[in-house]
Design an enzyme around this catalytic site. Sequence first.
Site, PDB file in Angstrom:
ATOM      1  N   HIS A 185     -11.160  28.712   0.421  1.00 43.06           N
ATOM      2  CA  HIS A 185     -11.503  30.177   0.018  1.00 43.06           C
ATOM      3  C   HIS A 185     -12.747  30.125  -0.833  1.00 43.06           C
ATOM      4  O   HIS A 185     -13.051  31.158  -1.298  1.00 43.06           O
ATOM      5  CB  HIS A 185     -10.499  30.005  -1.667  1.00 43.06           C
ATOM      6  CG  HIS A 185     -10.131  30.995  -2.226  1.00 43.06           C
ATOM      7  ND1 HIS A 185      -9.712  31.892  -1.583  1.00 43.06           N
ATOM      8  CD2 HIS A 185      -9.747  31.394  -3.401  1.00 43.06           C
ATOM      9  CE1 HIS A 185      -9.159  32.600  -2.539  1.00 43.06           C
ATOM     10  NE2 HIS A 185      -8.220  32.738  -3.513  1.00 43.06           N
TER      11      HIS A 185
ATOM     12  N   ASN B 233     -10.794  35.741  -9.402  1.00 38.01           N
ATOM     13  CA  ASN B 233      -9.758  36.363 -10.168  1.00 38.01           C
ATOM     14  C   ASN B 233     -11.637  37.143 -10.701  1.00 38.01           C
ATOM     15  O   ASN B 233     -10.779  38.345 -11.332  1.00 38.01           O
ATOM     16  CB  ASN B 233      -8.855  36.265 -10.281  1.00 38.01           C
ATOM     17  CG  ASN B 233      -8.188  35.381  -9.530  1.00 38.01           C
ATOM     18  OD1 ASN B 233      -8.572  35.138  -8.031  1.00 38.01           O
ATOM     19  ND2 ASN B 233      -6.958  34.865 -10.364  1.00 38.01           N
TER      20      ASN B 233
ATOM     21  N   ASP C  55     -12.947  35.152   2.055  1.00 38.22           N
ATOM     22  CA  ASP C  55     -11.726  33.748   3.423  1.00 38.22           C
ATOM     23  C   ASP C  55     -11.302  35.059   3.559  1.00 38.22           C
ATOM     24  O   ASP C  55     -10.152  35.998   2.887  1.00 38.22           O
ATOM     25  CB  ASP C  55     -11.436  32.710   3.035  1.00 38.22           C
ATOM     26  CG  ASP C  55     -10.768  33.171   1.396  1.00 38.22           C
ATOM     27  OD1 ASP C  55     -11.645  33.813   1.149  1.00 38.22           O
ATOM     28  OD2 ASP C  55      -9.220  32.692   0.953  1.00 38.22           O
TER      29      ASP C  55
ATOM     30  N   ASN D 152      -7.773  38.563  -4.132  1.00 42.07           N
ATOM     31  CA  ASN D 152      -7.999  38.541  -5.585  1.00 42.07           C
ATOM     32  C   ASN D 152      -9.173  38.941  -5.946  1.00 42.07           C
ATOM     33  O   ASN D 152      -9.490  39.326  -7.162  1.00 42.07           O
ATOM     34  CB  ASN D 152      -7.516  37.072  -6.735  1.00 42.07           C
ATOM     35  CG  ASN D 152      -5.812  37.234  -6.435  1.00 42.07           C
ATOM     36  OD1 ASN D 152      -5.247  38.756  -6.450  1.00 42.07           O
ATOM     37  ND2 ASN D 152      -5.247  35.984  -6.183  1.00 42.07           N
TER      38      ASN D 152
END
Length: 191
Positions: free
Chosen positions: A21, A69, A94, A115
């Site tokens: 991530h 987020n 990613d 997100n």
Amino acid sequence: MLVRLIVGLGNPGPKYAGTRHNAGFWFVERVAERLGVDLRAERKFHGAIGRYRDAGLDLHLLCPDTYMNHSGRAVAALARFHRIPPEAILVAHDEIDLPAGVVRLKRGGGHGGHNGLRDIIPALGSRDFARLRIGVGHPGSSDQVIAYVLHAPGRSELTAIDSAIDAAAAQAPALAAGDWDRAQQQLHTRE
């Protein structure tokens, strides 16, 4: 259009540093290294920032410390302060829909379930920013995606991702100079 801000998406802290991530962070860190730019924490921009100025180029770098987020808060704060329009922003992230080691440039679009992008779109009030999609592979099942991106890639995957990030970082000056087509050709034909 010139790219004036490159944002790398990821999650702050040592717990996430080596996870898939954080590929966006890895990219911005590599660009900073190649350009000789120090990334420094800046509270008012909610992240680590750097700036490269040379030969008419003026490029800002950002790794938000807001967690994935809430990336939009950092991106919007820096973009507003420096009056950088969405069209001059490149967000590196990613991408599970690309194999490890593949990178793709894309202008505009939706969030594709990511997100970080999902938060940036309303924060900027626009989908018109560019993306650098860094392939990290897919776990094979949608119910495994969260655990997959929050874990480190295997050795061969990491080597492929690292090579792709290096190739993409080499194109940062071309992107900052507005040579999107050349950068895209170099990256999309490297496989």
